[in-house]
Design a protein around this motif. Sequence first.
Motif, PDB file in Angstrom:
ATOM      1  N   THR A  84      13.060   5.407   3.055  1.00 51.42           N
ATOM      2  CA  THR A  84      13.204   6.322   4.401  1.00 51.42           C
ATOM      3  C   THR A  84      12.879   5.430   5.461  1.00 51.42           C
ATOM      4  O   THR A  84      13.416   5.918   6.687  1.00 51.42           O
ATOM      5  CB  THR A  84      12.177   7.423   4.120  1.00 51.42           C
ATOM      6  OG1 THR A  84      10.768   7.084   4.560  1.00 51.42           O
ATOM      7  CG2 THR A  84      12.277   8.156   3.103  1.00 51.42           C
ATOM      8  N   GLY A  85      12.369   4.465   5.325  1.00 50.96           N
ATOM      9  CA  GLY A  85      12.117   3.479   6.721  1.00 50.96           C
ATOM     10  C   GLY A  85      10.581   3.966   7.307  1.00 50.96           C
ATOM     11  O   GLY A  85      10.580   3.533   8.589  1.00 50.96           O
ATOM     12  N   ARG A  86      10.146   5.215   6.981  1.00 55.42           N
ATOM     13  CA  ARG A  86       8.999   5.604   7.505  1.00 55.42           C
ATOM     14  C   ARG A  86       7.662   5.015   6.988  1.00 55.42           C
ATOM     15  O   ARG A  86       7.476   4.484   5.951  1.00 55.42           O
ATOM     16  CB  ARG A  86       8.956   7.252   7.310  1.00 55.42           C
ATOM     17  CG  ARG A  86      10.371   7.941   7.857  1.00 55.42           C
ATOM     18  CD  ARG A  86      10.583   7.611   9.342  1.00 55.42           C
ATOM     19  NE  ARG A  86      11.386   8.474  10.020  1.00 55.42           N
ATOM     20  CZ  ARG A  86      11.741   8.582  11.225  1.00 55.42           C
ATOM     21  NH1 ARG A  86      11.239   7.706  12.091  1.00 55.42           N
ATOM     22  NH2 ARG A  86      12.675   9.160  11.712  1.00 55.42           N
ATOM     23  N   THR A  87       6.838   4.973   8.037  1.00 56.18           N
ATOM     24  CA  THR A  87       5.585   4.295   7.743  1.00 56.18           C
ATOM     25  C   THR A  87       4.530   5.487   7.631  1.00 56.18           C
ATOM     26  O   THR A  87       4.181   6.379   8.662  1.00 56.18           O
ATOM     27  CB  THR A  87       5.101   3.491   8.640  1.00 56.18           C
ATOM     28  OG1 THR A  87       5.978   2.344   8.934  1.00 56.18           O
ATOM     29  CG2 THR A  87       3.432   2.920   8.512  1.00 56.18           C
ATOM     30  N   VAL A  88       4.024   5.756   6.437  1.00 54.86           N
ATOM     31  CA  VAL A  88       3.188   6.802   6.169  1.00 54.86           C
ATOM     32  C   VAL A  88       1.888   6.540   5.327  1.00 54.86           C
ATOM     33  O   VAL A  88       2.013   5.411   4.744  1.00 54.86           O
ATOM     34  CB  VAL A  88       3.984   8.094   5.141  1.00 54.86           C
ATOM     35  CG1 VAL A  88       5.316   8.610   5.767  1.00 54.86           C
ATOM     36  CG2 VAL A  88       4.489   7.093   3.855  1.00 54.86           C
ATOM     37  N   ARG A 127       3.619   4.755  -1.540  1.00 55.80           N
ATOM     38  CA  ARG A 127       3.980   4.457  -0.224  1.00 55.80           C
ATOM     39  C   ARG A 127       5.031   3.084  -0.152  1.00 55.80           C
ATOM     40  O   ARG A 127       5.823   3.426   1.007  1.00 55.80           O
ATOM     41  CB  ARG A 127       2.585   3.742   0.328  1.00 55.80           C
ATOM     42  CG  ARG A 127       2.657   3.794   1.859  1.00 55.80           C
ATOM     43  CD  ARG A 127       1.545   2.787   2.560  1.00 55.80           C
ATOM     44  NE  ARG A 127       1.516   2.905   3.891  1.00 55.80           N
ATOM     45  CZ  ARG A 127       1.182   1.980   4.886  1.00 55.80           C
ATOM     46  NH1 ARG A 127       0.830   0.736   4.329  1.00 55.80           N
ATOM     47  NH2 ARG A 127       1.064   2.299   6.303  1.00 55.80           N
ATOM     48  N   ALA A 128       5.023   2.041  -0.830  1.00 55.01           N
ATOM     49  CA  ALA A 128       6.084   1.354  -0.851  1.00 55.01           C
ATOM     50  C   ALA A 128       7.384   1.735  -0.884  1.00 55.01           C
ATOM     51  O   ALA A 128       8.475   1.674  -0.382  1.00 55.01           O
ATOM     52  CB  ALA A 128       5.675   0.071  -1.812  1.00 55.01           C
ATOM     53  N   GLN A 143       8.699   3.873   1.866  1.00 50.90           N
ATOM     54  CA  GLN A 143       8.931   3.077   3.221  1.00 50.90           C
ATOM     55  C   GLN A 143      10.352   2.551   2.919  1.00 50.90           C
ATOM     56  O   GLN A 143      11.046   2.367   3.819  1.00 50.90           O
ATOM     57  CB  GLN A 143       7.873   1.985   3.386  1.00 50.90           C
ATOM     58  CG  GLN A 143       8.469   0.640   4.035  1.00 50.90           C
ATOM     59  CD  GLN A 143       8.062   1.164   5.529  1.00 50.90           C
ATOM     60  OE1 GLN A 143       7.076   1.823   5.731  1.00 50.90           O
ATOM     61  NE2 GLN A 143       8.861   0.594   6.310  1.00 50.90           N
ATOM     62  N   GLU A 144      10.432   1.989   1.646  1.00 50.93           N
ATOM     63  CA  GLU A 144      11.825   1.291   1.448  1.00 50.93           C
ATOM     64  C   GLU A 144      13.049   2.339   1.273  1.00 50.93           C
ATOM     65  O   GLU A 144      13.962   2.141   1.892  1.00 50.93           O
ATOM     66  CB  GLU A 144      11.808   0.989  -0.136  1.00 50.93           C
ATOM     67  CG  GLU A 144      13.192   0.222  -0.641  1.00 50.93           C
ATOM     68  CD  GLU A 144      12.659  -0.422  -2.082  1.00 50.93           C
ATOM     69  OE1 GLU A 144      14.036  -0.763  -2.590  1.00 50.93           O
ATOM     70  OE2 GLU A 144      11.888  -0.202  -2.516  1.00 50.93           O
ATOM     71  N   ASP A 152       7.194   8.720  10.941  1.00 46.24           N
ATOM     72  CA  ASP A 152       6.157   7.803  10.848  1.00 46.24           C
ATOM     73  C   ASP A 152       4.793   8.604  11.301  1.00 46.24           C
ATOM     74  O   ASP A 152       4.730   9.486  12.184  1.00 46.24           O
ATOM     75  CB  ASP A 152       6.527   6.844  12.101  1.00 46.24           C
ATOM     76  CG  ASP A 152       7.627   5.952  11.669  1.00 46.24           C
ATOM     77  OD1 ASP A 152       7.714   5.599  10.570  1.00 46.24           O
ATOM     78  OD2 ASP A 152       8.439   5.455  12.553  1.00 46.24           O
ATOM     79  N   GLY A 188      -2.516   2.759   2.852  1.00 51.61           N
ATOM     80  CA  GLY A 188      -1.920   3.006   4.048  1.00 51.61           C
ATOM     81  C   GLY A 188      -2.862   3.914   5.166  1.00 51.61           C
ATOM     82  O   GLY A 188      -2.258   4.387   5.859  1.00 51.61           O
ATOM     83  N   PRO A 229       2.794  -0.860   8.328  1.00 51.53           N
ATOM     84  CA  PRO A 229       3.249  -1.485   7.180  1.00 51.53           C
ATOM     85  C   PRO A 229       2.553  -2.785   6.720  1.00 51.53           C
ATOM     86  O   PRO A 229       2.213  -3.472   7.605  1.00 51.53           O
ATOM     87  CB  PRO A 229       4.870  -1.799   7.599  1.00 51.53           C
ATOM     88  CG  PRO A 229       5.035  -0.952   8.871  1.00 51.53           C
ATOM     89  CD  PRO A 229       3.775  -0.898   9.668  1.00 51.53           C
TER      90      PRO A 229
END
Length: 320
Positions: free
Chosen positions: A127-131, A120-121, A124-125, A38, A156, A214
């Motif tokens: 890895t679950g990470r917010t980058v 980015r989406a 996120q989907e 993250d 983001g 997110p």
Amino acid sequence: MNRLEVLAPDGVPEVRDGDDVAALLLAALEREQVALLDGDVVVVTSKVVSKAEGRVRRGERDEALAAETVRVVARRGPTTIVRTRHGLTMAAAGIDASNVELGSIVLLPEDPDASARALRAALQERTGRTVGVVVTDTAGRAWREGQTDLAVGAAGLLVAEDYAGRTDPHGNPLAVTAPAVADEIAGAAELAQGKLAGRPFAVVRGRADLVLPPGEAGPGAVALVRAEGGDLFGYGAREAVVRALAGDPADRTPFGAAADPQELAAALAAVSDAEVHPDGDDLVVTGADPAVLAALAYAHGWTTRAGDSAVAARLTPVGP
């Protein structure tokens, strides 16, 4: 102590039309035993994005230039600087013939900010990470030799930090300081990626404060593009002279807002013995050569009327 890390994985294969950019990035990081965190900022070259999006064409750069150009800024020999459909000012509209099959060219992504949002989406989907995501391209600088990478797309991410209204440690107000951090991230990433090493991806770690939560895409790299008319150097030097002498008086957008009347009067005084008198919002000029007067007025965002002669002319501000 602040610390900034840039990780650029090796071993990325040649990218083809339809390839999954997120999958290529994650596979490259996995080989290096690196996991996204993250707050990381993922940097990807526009060329990889363009190849995956089918923006490779057969032919020469000159053949594709017109379709990617809004207007020509300057020409010097074989070099053409243009403003692109994206609002970017770049040589040859960013069309590139390197790192691609001989006889082919790569255009910039159709919408680099949209490409960044999609990547980015996907990350996120999976890895679950917010980058944050930055899409980069290489450009020259008007007052500097050499080139550097800059952000042509972003998602983001805060693309610029606003220091206006703050004070420095000495108490001096910061009026217009706004570091273009997305461009700085692009330049830092390029140091690790290199131009010929086959490393189109990088992860910049240490500026999680710039990464948005997110669901918040942010303004995109388009926010760093000066609006037409807001650039003090919207044309090359020669082109600006020609435009001032022969341009359409009804179209002053590239020159921005009308200059202060004192500025215009000073310019007239510098090149002629004309007399200038204010009359409300206008200036009345006597004794000026009509061609000189028209050119100076145009260059300053004004127009001539009510005379247009060496005897007397009235100048009116008409800039936006």
